[in-house]
Design a protein around this motif. Structure first.
Motif, PDB file in Angstrom:
ATOM      1  N   CYS A 300       0.920  -1.218   0.031  1.00  0.00           N
ATOM      2  CA  CYS A 300      -0.037   0.178  -0.210  1.00  0.00           C
ATOM      3  C   CYS A 300       0.893   1.360   0.043  1.00  0.00           C
ATOM      4  O   CYS A 300       1.816   1.211   0.824  1.00  0.00           O
ATOM      5  N   LEU A 301       0.195   2.225  -0.670  1.00  0.00           N
ATOM      6  CA  LEU A 301       1.115   3.510  -0.818  1.00  0.00           C
ATOM      7  C   LEU A 301       0.053   4.607  -0.272  1.00  0.00           C
ATOM      8  O   LEU A 301      -0.295   5.219  -1.420  1.00  0.00           O
ATOM      9  N   GLU A 302      -0.153   4.669   0.862  1.00  0.00           N
ATOM     10  CA  GLU A 302      -1.117   5.696   1.361  1.00  0.00           C
ATOM     11  C   GLU A 302      -0.763   7.124   1.543  1.00  0.00           C
ATOM     12  O   GLU A 302      -0.183   7.329   2.573  1.00  0.00           O
ATOM     13  N   THR A 303      -1.067   7.932   0.770  1.00  0.00           N
ATOM     14  CA  THR A 303      -0.689   9.309   0.704  1.00  0.00           C
ATOM     15  C   THR A 303      -1.454  10.082   1.564  1.00  0.00           C
ATOM     16  O   THR A 303      -2.870   9.837   1.658  1.00  0.00           O
ATOM     17  N   GLN A 304      -0.976  10.721   2.696  1.00  0.00           N
ATOM     18  CA  GLN A 304      -1.723  11.198   3.937  1.00  0.00           C
ATOM     19  C   GLN A 304      -1.134  12.526   4.486  1.00  0.00           C
ATOM     20  O   GLN A 304      -0.125  12.852   4.359  1.00  0.00           O
ATOM     21  N   ARG A 305      -1.891  12.932   5.442  1.00  0.00           N
ATOM     22  CA  ARG A 305      -1.389  13.723   6.686  1.00  0.00           C
ATOM     23  C   ARG A 305      -0.685  12.754   7.309  1.00  0.00           C
ATOM     24  O   ARG A 305      -0.929  11.544   7.316  1.00  0.00           O
ATOM     25  N   PHE A 306       0.284  13.127   8.177  1.00  0.00           N
ATOM     26  CA  PHE A 306       1.049  12.326   9.045  1.00  0.00           C
ATOM     27  C   PHE A 306       0.230  11.626  10.328  1.00  0.00           C
ATOM     28  O   PHE A 306      -0.985  12.371  10.705  1.00  0.00           O
ATOM     29  N   PRO A 307       0.507  10.518  10.567  1.00  0.00           N
ATOM     30  CA  PRO A 307      -0.275   9.874  11.635  1.00  0.00           C
ATOM     31  C   PRO A 307      -0.390  10.727  12.963  1.00  0.00           C
ATOM     32  O   PRO A 307       0.716  11.412  13.078  1.00  0.00           O
ATOM     33  N   ASP A 308      -1.599  10.893  13.492  1.00  0.00           N
ATOM     34  CA  ASP A 308      -1.632  11.589  14.916  1.00  0.00           C
ATOM     35  C   ASP A 308      -1.086  12.937  14.729  1.00  0.00           C
ATOM     36  O   ASP A 308      -0.726  13.452  15.794  1.00  0.00           O
ATOM     37  N   ALA A 309      -1.106  13.385  13.612  1.00  0.00           N
ATOM     38  CA  ALA A 309      -0.617  14.911  13.472  1.00  0.00           C
ATOM     39  C   ALA A 309      -1.314  15.814  14.315  1.00  0.00           C
ATOM     40  O   ALA A 309      -0.929  16.888  14.720  1.00  0.00           O
ATOM     41  N   VAL A 310      -2.731  15.623  14.693  1.00  0.00           N
ATOM     42  CA  VAL A 310      -3.440  16.477  15.491  1.00  0.00           C
ATOM     43  C   VAL A 310      -2.788  16.739  16.818  1.00  0.00           C
ATOM     44  O   VAL A 310      -3.069  17.615  17.512  1.00  0.00           O
ATOM     45  N   ASN A 311      -2.242  15.543  17.375  1.00  0.00           N
ATOM     46  CA  ASN A 311      -1.407  15.649  18.845  1.00  0.00           C
ATOM     47  C   ASN A 311      -0.259  15.839  18.779  1.00  0.00           C
ATOM     48  O   ASN A 311       0.490  16.076  19.750  1.00  0.00           O
ATOM     49  N   HIS A 312       0.606  16.385  17.440  1.00  0.00           N
ATOM     50  CA  HIS A 312       1.877  16.849  17.340  1.00  0.00           C
ATOM     51  C   HIS A 312       1.899  18.214  16.663  1.00  0.00           C
ATOM     52  O   HIS A 312       1.932  18.330  15.487  1.00  0.00           O
ATOM     53  N   PRO A 313       1.785  19.177  17.613  1.00  0.00           N
ATOM     54  CA  PRO A 313       1.990  20.752  16.966  1.00  0.00           C
ATOM     55  C   PRO A 313       3.275  20.900  15.848  1.00  0.00           C
ATOM     56  O   PRO A 313       2.934  21.665  15.029  1.00  0.00           O
ATOM     57  N   SER A 314       4.190  19.973  15.881  1.00  0.00           N
ATOM     58  CA  SER A 314       5.371  20.103  15.133  1.00  0.00           C
ATOM     59  C   SER A 314       4.852  19.626  13.705  1.00  0.00           C
ATOM     60  O   SER A 314       5.829  19.891  12.695  1.00  0.00           O
ATOM     61  N   PHE A 315       4.054  18.755  13.529  1.00  0.00           N
ATOM     62  CA  PHE A 315       3.468  18.256  12.084  1.00  0.00           C
ATOM     63  C   PHE A 315       2.605  19.134  11.506  1.00  0.00           C
ATOM     64  O   PHE A 315       1.832  20.071  12.262  1.00  0.00           O
ATOM     65  N   PRO A 316       2.620  19.145  10.142  1.00  0.00           N
ATOM     66  CA  PRO A 316       1.469  19.943   9.517  1.00  0.00           C
ATOM     67  C   PRO A 316       0.337  19.568  10.058  1.00  0.00           C
ATOM     68  O   PRO A 316      -0.151  18.285  10.258  1.00  0.00           O
ATOM     69  N   SER A 317      -0.583  20.542  10.060  1.00  0.00           N
ATOM     70  CA  SER A 317      -1.797  20.370  10.805  1.00  0.00           C
ATOM     71  C   SER A 317      -3.167  19.602  10.036  1.00  0.00           C
ATOM     72  O   SER A 317      -3.019  20.024   8.752  1.00  0.00           O
ATOM     73  N   PRO A 318      -3.727  18.560  10.339  1.00  0.00           N
ATOM     74  CA  PRO A 318      -4.858  17.914   9.713  1.00  0.00           C
ATOM     75  C   PRO A 318      -6.114  18.495  10.114  1.00  0.00           C
ATOM     76  O   PRO A 318      -7.219  18.169   9.542  1.00  0.00           O
ATOM     77  N   VAL A 319      -6.094  19.853  10.726  1.00  0.00           N
ATOM     78  CA  VAL A 319      -7.531  20.231  11.291  1.00  0.00           C
ATOM     79  C   VAL A 319      -7.862  21.183  10.066  1.00  0.00           C
ATOM     80  O   VAL A 319      -7.317  22.011   9.432  1.00  0.00           O
TER      81      VAL A 319
END
Length: 337
Positions: A300-319
């Motif tokens: 699988c090649l699942e293009t996405q926001r990073f996993p658990d991004a909503v709980n990591h302010p340093s990740f691009p936001s999924p909000v």
């Protein structure tokens, strides 16, 4: 060209099968999960090969796990602790993988019956997710449109919501470029456009760190045969690859090739991450036309926001903010090498 026929019945409702066709390439889609059921492409000898794992009946798409071919949402991948906060309000989600939420909860979008519409080269699927479903805030409207044109299958994702919420839409097709019924994908060569990844802790939930792939089997920038990597002790806990890669940008995410058939796949996306998964946890099950699927049967090649991004302010936001538009796209180009 788009054609329609009946795929089967589920709970008394007819489930259509939509087929996009352009020259020697065809793609089968079903509204149950807005899923990709089959992808038929020519190999180097001109023979038609179905390179997508799938099922023969609607009930199998509903009842089996692993989301074969399905559209993932409201949030693909994992949310640690099945909770997050937006604007000071905490939301508790359905925990369906230990203490965590995976692929939207107990009944993610890949389990839903979407509505659909067709045009000359495309099929569009629509889903409304009510406020509070699986614990997510807001009434969300989601769309995914599949277009087959100029030899490229493009998935365009759209969403909007009346409250601030989390959105991360992806696709969970399992590819085997030797054929869906060919067994292991160990002979595939994989190249990823990613020099970094997000290390994970318990439950394969990211720690919040972003690390270089240098010196690890995750360094696939120059390409490697999977059979040379899958047995590496670094990958033991995930039974092969099950890692989120931080894409380098420029659109090109991955290239996969099967030397046996010559069939190759190029993945491009607007998204910043991709979960590369070699189906180490896929349990034995029936597949299309009498095939059996199991561990390492597909990738699988699942293009996405990073996993658990909503709980990591340093990740691009999924909000996704209320009234704003979510718009992302991923394309697959099949060719012969």
């Amino acid at each position: 060209m788009v054609t329609q026929e009946i795929f089967g019945r589920l709970d008394g409702r007819e489930i259509p099968l939509l087929t996009l066709t352009e020259g020697p390439v065809s793609v089968e889609l079903i509204p149950l999960g807005a899923a990709v059921r089959a992808i038929r492409v020519p190999d180097r000898k001109g023979r038609t090969v179905d390179v997508c794992l799938g099922y023969d009946t609607p009930a199998e798409y509903r009842d089996w796990n692993s989301a074969l071919g399905g559209t993932l949402g409201r949030c693909a991948n994992r949310i640690g602790g099945a909770r997050f906060a937006i604007g000071g309000a905490e939301y508790r989600l359905t925990a369906n993988e230990g203490a965590n939420t995976l692929h939207g909860g107990a009944e993610g979008f890949h389990k839903k019956l979407w509505s659909c519409a067709v045009e000359e080269h495309s099929a569009a699927f629509f889903l409304d997710s009510p406020d509070g479903e699986e614990g997510f805030p807001g009434n969300l409207h989601a769309e995914v449109t599949y277009t087959l044109q100029n030899g490229v299958l493009t998935m365009e994702y759209r969403a909007s919501c009346d409250r601030d919420t989390v959105v991360n839409l992806s696709n969970h097709t399992y590819f085997n470029l030797a054929g869906h019924d060919a067994g292991s994908i160990a002979g595939h060569r994989v190249t990823l456009g990613a020099g970094r990844y997000t290390p994970s802790g318990a439950g394969n939930v990211p720690t919040g760190e972003i690390a270089p792939v240098d010196g690890t089997p995750l360094d696939l920038r120059q390409g490697a045969l999977l059979e040379e990597r899958l047995g590496d002790p670094f990958l033991a806990a995930t039974r092969g690859y099950d890692h989120n890669f931080v894409l380098d940008g420029g659109g090109l995410a991955a290239e996969v090739c099967c030397p046996a058939t010559g069939i190759a796949l190029e993945v491009r996306t607007t998204l910043e991450g991709m979960q590369f998964y070699t189906s180490g946890f896929l349990t034995d099950r029936p597949g299309k036309s009498g095939a059996r699927y199991g561990r390492a049967s597909g990738l699988c090649l699942e293009t996405q926001r990073f996993p658990d991004a909503v709980n990591h302010p340093s990740f691009p936001s999924p909000v996704l903010r209320a009234g704003e538009a979510y718009r992302e796209a991923t394309s697959w180009r099949f060719f012969v090498k």
